[in-house]
Structures are given as C-alpha cells and as structure tokens.
Design a protein around this motif. Sequence first.
Motif, PDB file in Angstrom:
ATOM      1  N   GLY A  45       0.796  -1.232   0.000  1.00  0.00           N
ATOM      2  CA  GLY A  45       0.000   0.000   0.000  1.00  0.00           C
ATOM      3  C   GLY A  45       0.824   1.275   0.000  1.00  0.00           C
ATOM      4  O   GLY A  45       0.255   2.368  -0.086  1.00  0.00           O
ATOM      5  N   LYS A  46       2.153   1.147   0.109  1.00  0.00           N
ATOM      6  CA  LYS A  46       2.973   2.360   0.174  1.00  0.00           C
ATOM      7  C   LYS A  46       4.153   2.304  -0.793  1.00  0.00           C
ATOM      8  O   LYS A  46       4.713   1.225  -1.030  1.00  0.00           O
ATOM      9  N   ILE A  47       4.507   3.457  -1.277  1.00  0.00           N
ATOM     10  CA  ILE A  47       5.648   3.539  -2.186  1.00  0.00           C
ATOM     11  C   ILE A  47       6.915   3.036  -1.508  1.00  0.00           C
ATOM     12  O   ILE A  47       7.682   2.259  -2.079  1.00  0.00           O
ATOM     13  N   GLU A  48       7.127   3.472  -0.244  1.00  0.00           N
ATOM     14  CA  GLU A  48       8.341   3.067   0.482  1.00  0.00           C
ATOM     15  C   GLU A  48       8.417   1.548   0.605  1.00  0.00           C
ATOM     16  O   GLU A  48       9.492   0.954   0.570  1.00  0.00           O
ATOM     17  N   GLU A  49       7.245   0.959   0.769  1.00  0.00           N
ATOM     18  CA  GLU A  49       7.247  -0.487   0.944  1.00  0.00           C
ATOM     19  C   GLU A  49       7.654  -1.185  -0.360  1.00  0.00           C
ATOM     20  O   GLU A  49       8.402  -2.165  -0.347  1.00  0.00           O
ATOM     21  N   ALA A  50       7.166  -0.656  -1.458  1.00  0.00           N
ATOM     22  CA  ALA A  50       7.561  -1.220  -2.755  1.00  0.00           C
ATOM     23  C   ALA A  50       9.073  -1.142  -2.925  1.00  0.00           C
ATOM     24  O   ALA A  50       9.722  -2.097  -3.366  1.00  0.00           O
ATOM     25  N   LEU A  51       9.632   0.000  -2.530  1.00  0.00           N
ATOM     26  CA  LEU A  51      11.085   0.178  -2.634  1.00  0.00           C
ATOM     27  C   LEU A  51      11.828  -0.797  -1.731  1.00  0.00           C
ATOM     28  O   LEU A  51      12.831  -1.393  -2.115  1.00  0.00           O
ATOM     29  N   LYS A  52      11.281  -0.929  -0.532  1.00  0.00           N
ATOM     30  CA  LYS A  52      11.918  -1.807   0.448  1.00  0.00           C
ATOM     31  C   LYS A  52      11.905  -3.256  -0.062  1.00  0.00           C
ATOM     32  O   LYS A  52      12.914  -3.976   0.046  1.00  0.00           O
ATOM     33  N   LEU A  53      10.772  -3.672  -0.603  1.00  0.00           N
ATOM     34  CA  LEU A  53      10.663  -5.052  -1.099  1.00  0.00           C
ATOM     35  C   LEU A  53      11.607  -5.286  -2.284  1.00  0.00           C
ATOM     36  O   LEU A  53      12.212  -6.346  -2.416  1.00  0.00           O
ATOM     37  N   ARG A  54      11.698  -4.270  -3.138  1.00  0.00           N
ATOM     38  CA  ARG A  54      12.596  -4.400  -4.282  1.00  0.00           C
ATOM     39  C   ARG A  54      14.036  -4.618  -3.804  1.00  0.00           C
ATOM     40  O   ARG A  54      14.725  -5.520  -4.263  1.00  0.00           O
ATOM     41  N   LYS A  55      14.450  -3.794  -2.822  1.00  0.00           N
ATOM     42  CA  LYS A  55      15.793  -3.931  -2.259  1.00  0.00           C
ATOM     43  C   LYS A  55      16.009  -5.316  -1.664  1.00  0.00           C
ATOM     44  O   LYS A  55      17.069  -5.917  -1.801  1.00  0.00           O
ATOM     45  N   GLU A  56      14.945  -5.764  -0.988  1.00  0.00           N
ATOM     46  CA  GLU A  56      15.041  -7.069  -0.340  1.00  0.00           C
ATOM     47  C   GLU A  56      15.252  -8.161  -1.394  1.00  0.00           C
ATOM     48  O   GLU A  56      16.086  -9.055  -1.228  1.00  0.00           O
ATOM     49  N   PHE A  57      14.528  -8.042  -2.486  1.00  0.00           N
ATOM     50  CA  PHE A  57      14.722  -9.015  -3.573  1.00  0.00           C
ATOM     51  C   PHE A  57      16.164  -8.962  -4.078  1.00  0.00           C
ATOM     52  O   PHE A  57      16.817  -9.988  -4.251  1.00  0.00           O
ATOM     53  N   TYR A  58      16.645  -7.756  -4.307  1.00  0.00           N
ATOM     54  CA  TYR A  58      18.023  -7.599  -4.796  1.00  0.00           C
ATOM     55  C   TYR A  58      19.000  -8.320  -3.873  1.00  0.00           C
ATOM     56  O   TYR A  58      19.893  -9.040  -4.323  1.00  0.00           O
ATOM     57  N   GLY A  59      18.819  -8.098  -2.587  1.00  0.00           N
ATOM     58  CA  GLY A  59      19.731  -8.703  -1.608  1.00  0.00           C
ATOM     59  C   GLY A  59      19.680 -10.217  -1.668  1.00  0.00           C
ATOM     60  O   GLY A  59      20.716 -10.891  -1.696  1.00  0.00           O
ATOM     61  N   ARG A  60      18.467 -10.747  -1.741  1.00  0.00           N
ATOM     62  CA  ARG A  60      18.343 -12.204  -1.732  1.00  0.00           C
ATOM     63  C   ARG A  60      18.828 -12.820  -3.041  1.00  0.00           C
ATOM     64  O   ARG A  60      19.472 -13.869  -3.048  1.00  0.00           O
ATOM     65  N   ALA A  61      18.510 -12.157  -4.154  1.00  0.00           N
ATOM     66  CA  ALA A  61      18.963 -12.674  -5.454  1.00  0.00           C
ATOM     67  C   ALA A  61      20.495 -12.646  -5.520  1.00  0.00           C
ATOM     68  O   ALA A  61      21.128 -13.610  -5.970  1.00  0.00           O
ATOM     69  N   ALA A  62      21.082 -11.562  -5.021  1.00  0.00           N
ATOM     70  CA  ALA A  62      22.549 -11.462  -5.028  1.00  0.00           C
ATOM     71  C   ALA A  62      23.143 -12.565  -4.165  1.00  0.00           C
ATOM     72  O   ALA A  62      24.175 -13.162  -4.517  1.00  0.00           O
ATOM     73  N   SER A  63      22.486 -12.851  -3.065  1.00  0.00           N
ATOM     74  CA  SER A  63      23.021 -13.887  -2.187  1.00  0.00           C
ATOM     75  C   SER A  63      22.952 -15.273  -2.838  1.00  0.00           C
ATOM     76  O   SER A  63      23.846 -16.102  -2.660  1.00  0.00           O
ATOM     77  N   VAL A  64      21.904 -15.510  -3.621  1.00  0.00           N
ATOM     78  CA  VAL A  64      21.814 -16.784  -4.357  1.00  0.00           C
ATOM     79  C   VAL A  64      23.003 -16.899  -5.325  1.00  0.00           C
ATOM     80  O   VAL A  64      23.668 -17.930  -5.406  1.00  0.00           O
ATOM     81  N   ILE A  65      23.263 -15.818  -6.052  1.00  0.00           N
ATOM     82  CA  ILE A  65      24.378 -15.857  -7.010  1.00  0.00           C
ATOM     83  C   ILE A  65      25.704 -16.048  -6.278  1.00  0.00           C
ATOM     84  O   ILE A  65      26.567 -16.801  -6.718  1.00  0.00           O
ATOM     85  N   LYS A  66      25.848 -15.371  -5.147  1.00  0.00           N
ATOM     86  CA  LYS A  66      27.097 -15.536  -4.378  1.00  0.00           C
ATOM     87  C   LYS A  66      27.281 -16.979  -3.935  1.00  0.00           C
ATOM     88  O   LYS A  66      28.409 -17.471  -3.856  1.00  0.00           O
ATOM     89  N   GLN A  67      26.170 -17.626  -3.650  1.00  0.00           N
ATOM     90  CA  GLN A  67      26.280 -19.026  -3.199  1.00  0.00           C
ATOM     91  C   GLN A  67      26.815 -19.960  -4.268  1.00  0.00           C
ATOM     92  O   GLN A  67      27.307 -21.032  -3.957  1.00  0.00           O
TER      93      GLN A  67
END
Length: 325
Positions: A115-137
Amino acid sequence: MFREIPTVLTAEEIIDKMFRRAKKVEVPLSRNKLLMHRNLSIAKIFTARDVAVHTLKRYVDKFPYINKMHPFYRSLLELLLDKNQYKKSLGALNWAIGKIESLATKYSRKIKGCGKIEEALKLRKEFYGRAASVIKQISSNLQFLAQAREIMRRLPDIDAREPTIVIAGYPNVGKSELVSKLSTAKPEIAAYPFTTKGIIVGHMETEYGRVQIIDTPGLLDRPLEKRNKIEKQAILALKYLANLIVFLLDPSETCGYKLEEQENLLDEIKLSFNVPILVVENKADLLRRESGFIKISAKTGEGVDMLVDLIMERVNTHSQVQRRL
Ligand SMILES: Nc1nc2c(ncn2[C@@H]2O[C@H](COP(=O)(O)OP(=O)(O)O)[C@@H](O)[C@H]2O)c(=O)[nH]1
Ligand SMILES: [Mg+2]
C-alpha cells in the motif's frame, strides 16, 4: 562442440550485470504514483531475474554432458577435471535459476499488494539482496566452470566420428614424412593434454570419404612404461579414436634406434591398444629386408599408393564399420 562454450562470468560480474540492467528500466509516468512505483519495482525485479536466468541457462545449455561425449573426449576429460564437481556445478546453476525465478515471483506478488511507495522500494531492495546472495552461493561453481571451459578449449579439435588412423613408431622413422605424403592438405596441429608438442592431424580424401590421419609426436614414439599413470591414460585415450594404428619400422636404423627396440615398442603397443595394427617398413629406398611387412619409402613415395589401398581395406572392413556405429 567446445568452441561454443561461453565465457563464464564471476558471481560479482553477474550481480553487477543484473543490477546495471535493472537500473535502466523505466515505466510510463502516471498520476497514480503508488501504481507507478509498484510497476517500476516489479519491472526492475523481472529484468534482474531475466539477466540472471538467461546467463545461467546459457551455461547449463552450452556445457556438454561428459557422459554423452565420445569415449575419446570422455576419457581425456575424466583425467583433466573432476567429473563429479562438474556435474554438481551445473546442478548448482540449475538450483540458482529456480531460486531466483521463485524469488522474483514471490516479491512481485508482494509488491502488487503493498500500500505504500516506500514499501515497494523496500521489497525491491530485499529481492536484490536475496537474489545477489543466491548468485554468491554459486560463486565457487562458476569458478569451477570457468576452469572447466579453459580445459575443454584446450582439448584436441578432432572429428571423432571420422575414420581415423593413428601413426606410431620411434622418432625419425618417417612418421611426419608419411603423414604429409598421405594428407591432401597441410596437416594441422591440435593441442593434446600432457604434451606441449600437440598432435598433427591430416586428412586423406578417398573414394569412401575422408579419413583422418594423426601423427603423435612424443606420444606413441617411446615405451609407455616410462610415462606416469595420467600421461599413460591420456595416450591410451587414442585407442577410442583409432580405427587402425599404422606402426612404422625403420629397418635401416638410420633413425638411431635398433630394430629390436622398435619391435619391442610395437609389441607393447599391440598389448596396450585393442586396435588393429598395420606394420609398415619405411625407408625401403635405403634398405629392404625379407619380412612379411609392406615396404614403402615415405621419402620417394614408393609403395605409398599400395599402403593407401591397404589402409582403406582395413578401415572399411565390417568390424570397423561396426566400431563406428
Ligand atoms: N631415405 C629415407 N629417409 C626418410 C624416409 N622417410 C623419412 N625419412 C627421413 O627421416 C628423417 C625423419 O623423418 P620424420 O618424418 O621427421 O620422422 P618422425 O620423427 O618419425 O616424424 C627425415 O630426415 C626424413 O627425411 C624414407 O622413406 N627414406
Ligand atoms: Mg615427426
């Protein structure tokens, strides 16, 4: 087959590429800011996912299955790299593909419902972090595959399906001279594991089609017992390629080796390779002796036509055709 394997990027390079591309993504401006930001975040996530999945899928597709290779290449690769590690690494890439796909699906759904713009941004960042961690693995797997690629690219480039004659015999008996006489074009040098000299590959055009002729400097020109185990196996891999071994003897001994020594090498090759052997006496212009072997002079060309006929006879016998199939 090995030329098509793409360069393998490091984990950091893949991550960079994902986010660099995601950064460039834009969506049409809209009055509904929340909707616009949600769409933007989702579009960026999908772009990052596509880069990762496309990159990794290409590796999985282009790295060949060792078990499906011609036994010649399979036996060489088994000496040169850890087959289990190879399989595991490709498996790890598949795992990462699935993981990043499901993360992208999960996060895009979450963003759709936020429901909030900030939340969309936060979720996007979270995805980036997790996707990067998969690649690092899978970083070590990518590293292993990069090395495997270098190894595969250095394998000899030979058509393993073409009927092949391998030339053997002590140094200076006339192997190179014969290969150049038999070849229709200038023979080429192909790399070969555990020898800096490489092997020489020539081609002979015949009425039955092309035949490959392989000269093996440093490989089949001295006793196998002097080699270490791995070298020996690399040499023995030639048996999967050879339909016929042409063993050259030099009865004139101008090569510098006694005929007896040469015959010992012949016996050893007979025992080690389960491949038909055609014994040929070379340098007939210098010396002829009574023996049942065909006599030629690679230098003057004498007897070479007859040798070609004999070779073709042997290569085209029923058993040889069967071996190819
Ligand atoms: N007289 C004579 N010399 C030959 C013959 N074949 C090769 N040679 C010579 O023997 C030497 C070694 O030949 P080469 O083909 O390099 O031997 P490789 O080490 O077995 O490849 C060269 O000087 C050739 O010219 C031959 O039939 N007759
Ligand atoms: Mg030579």
